[in-house]
Design an enzyme around this catalytic site. Structure first.
Site, PDB file in Angstrom:
ATOM      1  N   ASP A  49     -13.142  -8.895  13.249  1.00  0.00           N
ATOM      2  CA  ASP A  49     -12.547  -8.151  14.348  1.00  0.00           C
ATOM      3  C   ASP A  49     -11.068  -8.558  14.409  1.00  0.00           C
ATOM      4  O   ASP A  49     -10.660  -9.531  13.762  1.00  0.00           O
ATOM      5  CB  ASP A  49     -13.298  -8.561  15.628  1.00  0.00           C
ATOM      6  CG  ASP A  49     -12.631  -8.054  16.878  1.00  0.00           C
ATOM      7  OD1 ASP A  49     -12.417  -6.843  16.973  1.00  0.00           O
ATOM      8  OD2 ASP A  49     -12.304  -8.882  17.764  1.00  0.00           O
ATOM      9  N   ASP A  51      -8.409  -7.982  17.621  1.00  0.00           N
ATOM     10  CA  ASP A  51      -7.913  -8.459  18.920  1.00  0.00           C
ATOM     11  C   ASP A  51      -8.772  -9.586  19.466  1.00  0.00           C
ATOM     12  O   ASP A  51      -9.987  -9.452  19.603  1.00  0.00           O
ATOM     13  CB  ASP A  51      -7.884  -7.311  19.936  1.00  0.00           C
ATOM     14  CG  ASP A  51      -6.858  -6.264  19.585  1.00  0.00           C
ATOM     15  OD1 ASP A  51      -5.680  -6.626  19.451  1.00  0.00           O
ATOM     16  OD2 ASP A  51      -7.228  -5.086  19.441  1.00  0.00           O
ATOM     17  N   GLU A  96     -16.416  -4.777  30.176  1.00  0.00           N
ATOM     18  CA  GLU A  96     -16.603  -5.059  28.747  1.00  0.00           C
ATOM     19  C   GLU A  96     -17.238  -6.438  28.523  1.00  0.00           C
ATOM     20  O   GLU A  96     -18.108  -6.595  27.680  1.00  0.00           O
ATOM     21  CB  GLU A  96     -15.253  -4.972  28.012  1.00  0.00           C
ATOM     22  CG  GLU A  96     -15.388  -5.155  26.507  1.00  0.00           C
ATOM     23  CD  GLU A  96     -14.074  -5.403  25.771  1.00  0.00           C
ATOM     24  OE1 GLU A  96     -13.019  -5.523  26.416  1.00  0.00           O
ATOM     25  OE2 GLU A  96     -14.119  -5.506  24.540  1.00  0.00           O
ATOM     26  N   SER A 164     -11.373  -2.988  13.692  1.00  0.00           N
ATOM     27  CA  SER A 164     -10.826  -3.131  15.038  1.00  0.00           C
ATOM     28  C   SER A 164     -10.912  -1.871  15.878  1.00  0.00           C
ATOM     29  O   SER A 164     -10.605  -0.768  15.416  1.00  0.00           O
ATOM     30  CB  SER A 164      -9.358  -3.558  14.939  1.00  0.00           C
ATOM     31  OG  SER A 164      -8.732  -3.477  16.195  1.00  0.00           O
ATOM     32  N   ALA A 165     -11.272  -2.049  17.143  1.00  0.00           N
ATOM     33  CA  ALA A 165     -11.249  -0.960  18.110  1.00  0.00           C
ATOM     34  C   ALA A 165      -9.861  -0.834  18.737  1.00  0.00           C
ATOM     35  O   ALA A 165      -9.650  -0.058  19.659  1.00  0.00           O
ATOM     36  CB  ALA A 165     -12.298  -1.203  19.192  1.00  0.00           C
ATOM     37  N   LYS A 213     -19.231  -0.067  16.848  1.00  0.00           N
ATOM     38  CA  LYS A 213     -18.795  -0.485  15.523  1.00  0.00           C
ATOM     39  C   LYS A 213     -19.871  -0.268  14.459  1.00  0.00           C
ATOM     40  O   LYS A 213     -19.559  -0.110  13.285  1.00  0.00           O
ATOM     41  CB  LYS A 213     -18.311  -1.943  15.553  1.00  0.00           C
ATOM     42  CG  LYS A 213     -16.978  -2.084  16.288  1.00  0.00           C
ATOM     43  CD  LYS A 213     -16.345  -3.444  16.128  1.00  0.00           C
ATOM     44  CE  LYS A 213     -14.940  -3.438  16.744  1.00  0.00           C
ATOM     45  NZ  LYS A 213     -14.258  -4.731  16.563  1.00  0.00           N
ATOM     46  N   ASP A 238     -15.237 -11.602  18.607  1.00  0.00           N
ATOM     47  CA  ASP A 238     -15.189 -12.232  19.933  1.00  0.00           C
ATOM     48  C   ASP A 238     -16.045 -11.473  20.939  1.00  0.00           C
ATOM     49  O   ASP A 238     -16.182 -11.890  22.076  1.00  0.00           O
ATOM     50  CB  ASP A 238     -13.742 -12.300  20.461  1.00  0.00           C
ATOM     51  CG  ASP A 238     -13.246 -10.959  20.940  1.00  0.00           C
ATOM     52  OD1 ASP A 238     -13.078 -10.051  20.103  1.00  0.00           O
ATOM     53  OD2 ASP A 238     -13.066 -10.800  22.165  1.00  0.00           O
TER      54      ASP A 238
END
Ligand code: TMP
Ligand code: MG
Length: 297
Positions: A49, A51, A96, A164-165, A213, A238
């Protein structure tokens, strides 16, 4: 025999003995690491991932911006837009990371968050040629030890898939400015679509948020040629949603998942230990992943 093996990792990877490292099943972790080491770098891929996994969560007590938050710069967006994006963050980020809700429950809310932010960004007519400047003037920061991490994977010719989102264009600029955008780095993310004059008009492809994802892994990652024939996976994330990033790896043999627990430590510790093989509590460095990589490659 196993007891001797376990003492071996203690000697070879002393970083795993730190008190910020939690493991549900230490012997499984060690067995996986040994299996990966025996298979070697040629059989390994790393999926990470971005961020708050490759970037720091905080520095000197201040939050480090995510790729979306790097766009909060006067060169790119006005004050009103900035205020709205921050309000959305304050509303949706607590959801989230809420340990009391399921991913299923969060999913439609994440779609709401991302969709609203992307619409606001599009309205601002962001210019492609100003992204690099905004990144340069931001406080974006990769985790301590990032250079060793990226450089070792390049040396060992191990592909690194960053999944990554966040915003792909910003992500690329962050790693480029840190001199680690090496040829073995592959990225799946939300990319901006600019018109001929270089003004943002849309986002490309299907939206990626924290909890879808798996779909991206099945539709994009599974098709990446460079990842084929590499059945051993080191996965870094994370968010619990990051655990599905390896779902596109066919015929996987060994998967070791490492989770950075950055926030809501007490509330989420149990859940993280249950879900990731290795949990790093409030660790702003790449020390543990680097030590494991050094051992297995
Ligand atoms: P990641 O998949 O690279 O971690 O990127 C997703 C993170 O971006 C996720 O943890 C939430 C964060 N985010 C923001 O900080 N601001 C935003 O406006 C949005 C939509 C997401
Ligand atoms: Mg993240």
């Amino acid at each position: 025999v196993l007891a001797i093996w376990h003492q071996l990792t203690k000697a070879e990877i002393p970083e795993l003995a730190k008190c910020s490292v939690l493991m549900r099943d230490r012997s499984r972790v060690e067995d996986t690491i040994y299996a990966m080491q025996r298979a070697g770098a040629g059989r390994l891929q790393v999926i990470s991932d971005f961020d708050m996994t490759l970037t720091r969560f905080a520095h000197n007590g201040k939050r480090v911006p995510t790729t979306h938050n790097i766009l909060d710069h006067r060169l790119l967006i006005d004050e009103d837009c900035s205020k709205k994006i921050r309000e959305l963050l304050n509303t949706y980020y607590p959801i989230e990371i809420d340990a009391g809700r399921t991913a299923e429950d969060k999913l439609p809310l994440m779609v709401e968050w991302w969709t609203q932010v992307h619409e606001l960004l599009i309205q601002q007519r962001i210019r492609k040629d100003q992204l690099a400047q905004a990144v340069k003037e931001s406080s974006a920061m990769l985790r301590e030890g990032y250079k060793v991490f990226f450089d070792r994977l390049t040396e060992q010719q191990v592909p690194l898939l960053i999944f990554s989102a966040g915003v792909g264009d910003v992500l690329e600029e962050v790693i480029r400015q840190n001199n680690v955008f090496h040829p073995n780095v592959h990225i799946i993310s939300n990319y901006m679509d600019f018109d001929q004059t270089g003004v943002l008009r849309a986002f490309k492809g299907q939206l990626i948020h924290t909890f879808n994802k798996r779909e991206g892994a099945l539709s994009h990652a599974s098709g990446l040629r460079v990842l084929q024939g590499r059945p051993n996976v080191l996965l870094l994330g994370d968010s619990l949603g990051d655990l599905t990033m390896a779902d596109g790896v066919s015929e996987h043999q060994n998967i070791l998942t490492i989770g950075f627990l950055n926030d809501q430590m007490d509330e989420r510790k149990e859940l993280y230990v249950k879900s990731f093989d290795v949990v790093l509590v409030k660790d702003e460095t790449m020390e543990v992943p680097n030590a494991i990589l050094k051992y297995i490659t």
